[in-house]
Structure formats: structure tokens, C-alpha cells
Enzyme design. Sequence first.
Site, PDB file in Angstrom:
ATOM      1  N   GLN A   1     -10.362  -3.761  -3.025  1.00 15.11           N
ATOM      2  CA  GLN A   1     -11.432  -3.340  -2.761  1.00 15.11           C
ATOM      3  C   GLN A   1     -12.633  -3.592  -3.558  1.00 15.11           C
ATOM      4  OE1 GLN A   1     -12.229  -1.713   0.412  1.00 15.11           O
ATOM      5  NE2 GLN A   1     -14.260  -1.906  -0.332  1.00 15.11           N
TER       6      GLN A   1
ATOM      7  N   ASP B   1     -17.156   7.580  -1.223  1.00 12.78           N
ATOM      8  CA  ASP B   1     -16.054   7.492  -0.565  1.00 12.78           C
ATOM      9  C   ASP B   1     -15.701   8.832  -0.005  1.00 12.78           C
ATOM     10  OD1 ASP B   1     -13.395   6.591   0.385  1.00 12.78           O
ATOM     11  OD2 ASP B   1     -12.252   6.930  -1.892  1.00 12.78           O
TER      12      ASP B   1
ATOM     13  N   HIS C   1      -7.458   0.720  -6.254  1.00 12.01           N
ATOM     14  CA  HIS C   1      -7.709  -0.008  -5.330  1.00 12.01           C
ATOM     15  C   HIS C   1      -8.186  -1.362  -5.576  1.00 12.01           C
ATOM     16  CE1 HIS C   1      -7.811  -1.266  -1.094  1.00 12.01           C
ATOM     17  NE2 HIS C   1      -8.454  -0.496  -0.465  1.00 12.01           N
TER      18      HIS C   1
ATOM     19  N   CYS D   1     -16.283   2.020   0.684  1.00 11.43           N
ATOM     20  CA  CYS D   1     -15.214   1.069   0.781  1.00 11.43           C
ATOM     21  C   CYS D   1     -14.750   1.280   2.381  1.00 11.43           C
ATOM     22  CB  CYS D   1     -14.179   1.475   0.058  1.00 11.43           C
ATOM     23  SG  CYS D   1     -13.698   3.387   0.201  1.00 11.43           S
TER      24      CYS D   1
ATOM     25  N   ARG E   1     -13.436  -8.450   1.814  1.00 13.48           N
ATOM     26  CA  ARG E   1     -12.024  -8.127   1.685  1.00 13.48           C
ATOM     27  C   ARG E   1     -11.258  -9.337   1.860  1.00 13.48           C
ATOM     28  NH1 ARG E   1     -10.025  -2.999   1.723  1.00 13.48           N
ATOM     29  NH2 ARG E   1      -8.322  -4.192   1.003  1.00 13.48           N
TER      30      ARG E   1
ATOM     31  N   ARG F   1       0.863  -1.412  -0.178  1.00 15.45           N
ATOM     32  CA  ARG F   1      -0.100   0.008  -0.105  1.00 15.45           C
ATOM     33  C   ARG F   1       0.875   1.162   0.134  1.00 15.45           C
ATOM     34  NH1 ARG F   1      -5.138   1.585   3.839  1.00 15.45           N
ATOM     35  NH2 ARG F   1      -6.153   0.328   2.094  1.00 15.45           N
TER      36      ARG F   1
HETATM   37  N1  NVA Z   1      -9.964   6.880  -1.376  1.00 15.30           N
HETATM   38  C1  NVA Z   1      -9.637   6.634  -0.135  1.00 15.30           C
HETATM   39  C2  NVA Z   1      -9.989   4.968  -0.092  1.00 15.30           C
HETATM   40  C3  NVA Z   1      -9.427   4.251   1.240  1.00 15.30           C
HETATM   41  C4  NVA Z   1      -9.574   2.940   1.315  1.00 15.30           C
HETATM   42  C5  NVA Z   1      -8.083   6.853   0.152  1.00 15.30           C
HETATM   43  O1  NVA Z   1      -7.176   6.419  -0.776  1.00 15.30           O
HETATM   44  O2  NVA Z   1      -7.648   7.207   1.268  1.00 15.30           O
HETATM   45  N1   CP Z   2     -11.115   0.103   2.479  1.00 16.03           N
HETATM   46  C1   CP Z   2      -9.908   0.069   3.013  1.00 16.03           C
HETATM   47  O1   CP Z   2      -8.976  -0.403   2.188  1.00 16.03           O
HETATM   48  O2   CP Z   2      -9.792   0.258   4.312  1.00 16.03           O
HETATM   49  P1   CP Z   2      -8.323   0.361   5.060  1.00 16.03           P
HETATM   50  O3   CP Z   2      -7.774   1.895   4.858  1.00 16.03           O
HETATM   51  O4   CP Z   2      -8.766   0.633   6.543  1.00 16.03           O
HETATM   52  O5   CP Z   2      -7.443  -0.658   4.930  1.00 16.03           O
END
Ligand code: NVA
Ligand code: CP
Length: 300
Positions: free
Chosen positions: A131, A219, A128, A259, A287, A101
Site C-alpha cells: 500500500q 485510515d 502494509h 488507503c 496498487r 494477508r
Molecule cells: N489499517 C487498515 C488498513 C486496511 C487496508 C486495516 O488493517 O484494516
Molecule cells: N487498501 C487495501 O489493502 O484494500 P483491501 O483491504 O480492500 O485489500
Amino acid sequence: MKKDLLSIKDLRREEVFSLFEDARELKTNLDAHRQDLKGKVLAMIFEKPSLRTRVTFETGIYQLGGIGIYLAPQDIQLGKREAVEDVARNLSRWVDGIMIRTFGQEIVEKMAREATVPVINALTDLYHPCQILADLFTLWERGHDLGNFVLAYVGDGNNIAHSLIWGAARTGLHLKIATPEGYEPRREILEEARAQGAKVELFHNPQEAVKGADAVYTDVWASMGQEAEREKRLKIFRPFQVNMDLFSRAKPEAYFMHCLPAHRGEEVTDEVIDHPRSIVLDQAENRLHIQKAIMRRLMG
Ligand code: NVA
Ligand code: CP
């Protein structure tokens, strides 16, 4: 040849649906698969915070008989303490898979190029995939024909929107995306996915986008890494809040999807996220199951 999962674009349509079948099997028969990845090790690199991704990958590899090693941002300081390529080469000598990540998609691509073990994208600024595979699995396991399903995504044209676009290309989902002007998903992704069959419509009016939709998805307005823009975004995105007024313009049986993490009172109200038609916790649960299917496919 090792295979990576960097984007849903990497998967063929049949592969997506076969992952759904596998995820359903893993979800239904937990105990039958305790040895599927016996002794395998997954390195889990996090350059951003996480609840769901960390817990589901670590639980998932453990349930399959392997183990996950959590690497926090300060541990390896990717690209600072050591170059991405060198991290990839070292990890490849020890572990059976790398989950990452991070910020730029190019970092994940670099990691995948250098690693001799599979690399899984667990969120970048651009995509992502895990997800959205979990989300589409959530609809599929409820018996919905994705080729006959209208999903309205309301909010920022971000990583979630981009992965939904590839999800639409691969499953036939009809996607309606409503964003403020200037916050649309990337044009080159839209064009490429449309050329591969994605049915995606863009809107600047959220009411129009959700009209007649089978699900309404939103989101956060400021993603991880965009904290400095938060105040400005809160004002711009205000008309895109999913509240009961907006949600009630979708079909009466429409789902609410997110998400997570959610910022209650910003992109969604309590009434909507806690609504009986909200399936956010099923998405979060899935997930685990879809990522077990992905790990088994790539690392098995
Ligand atoms: N768009 C959000 C998704 C988190 C799972 C982010 O990138 O922070
Ligand atoms: N939806 C998701 O990826 O959650 P986290 O950021 O908590 O891993």
C-alpha cells in the site's frame, strides 16, 4: 537466493525508486509486458477480507502472463488445519510466489523463512508495504520530490503509519503523525527508522500536524481484527476526523489520501474524500502497477 517483501524496511532506497520506475513502465506499456511472468503461479493467502489487494494481485499476475490462486481463510485455515511452516513447504513445491494477508507479522516471517519461493506481505497488523509503495509512487509519478514533501498522517498509529515511517526512511519524505494519546506508532519502529534517517514528528493535535502539509492521509480508526474496540475507538478518535475544517489547514494545493476502505462520516467526511484534491482512486489504481513491479522483481 530468493528475496521476500515483508516490510519497506527490507528495501534499499535505490530499490524503492527503481520499483517506481518499473511501475511507471508497466503502467504506460501494458501490452509490452504480457509475457514477463508467463506460466508463473502466485498463491494468495487471505486471512482477512479484501477488495483492492485481491483484485490487484490477481489482475496483475494475469496481465504479466501468470495466474493467481485465491486461498480464503476457510480453505487452508492457516495454523489450525496445518502449521504455517507446512503450508510454506507445500506451496513452495508448486507455485512461484506466495502473497499473504494475515494478523501477526511473525506469521509472514515464519512463512518467508520456510518457503523457498518469494513471500510478499499483503498486510499484517504491523505493516502494509504494498500500500505505502503504491501511495509514494502516486506522489512520485505526479512529479513530486519526496525529499521535499510533507505528509501529515492523522489517526491510528497502525500498519499504515508503520509502513509510512519506513517509507519516510527510504525516500526522505517528511512525516507528521497525529494520533490520540496511547495510539502512537510503536516506539521501537520509530527509533529504528529514525536511526536510519526517517524524518518523523509525532503530534496529539491534528491541527498542528496538518499545518502546511502537502498531503493529509488518514485510515480507519478500527482496523481489521479490532472490531471489538470499535465503539470505544469511535469516541476517542472523533477529534481526528479529516473534515473540511482540518483539511483546509494544510497547503491550499494539498492532496487528501486514504488507503481505503474508508468509513465515510468517521475518519473522513464525504466532502473531503470526494474533493477534487482527493487522490484515493489513484492510490488504489497504483496498487496494481506497483505490485506488478514487485512480482516481476521477485518472481521474474
Ligand atoms: N489499517 C487498515 C488498513 C486496511 C487496508 C486495516 O488493517 O484494516
Ligand atoms: N487498501 C487495501 O489493502 O484494500 P483491501 O483491504 O480492500 O485489500
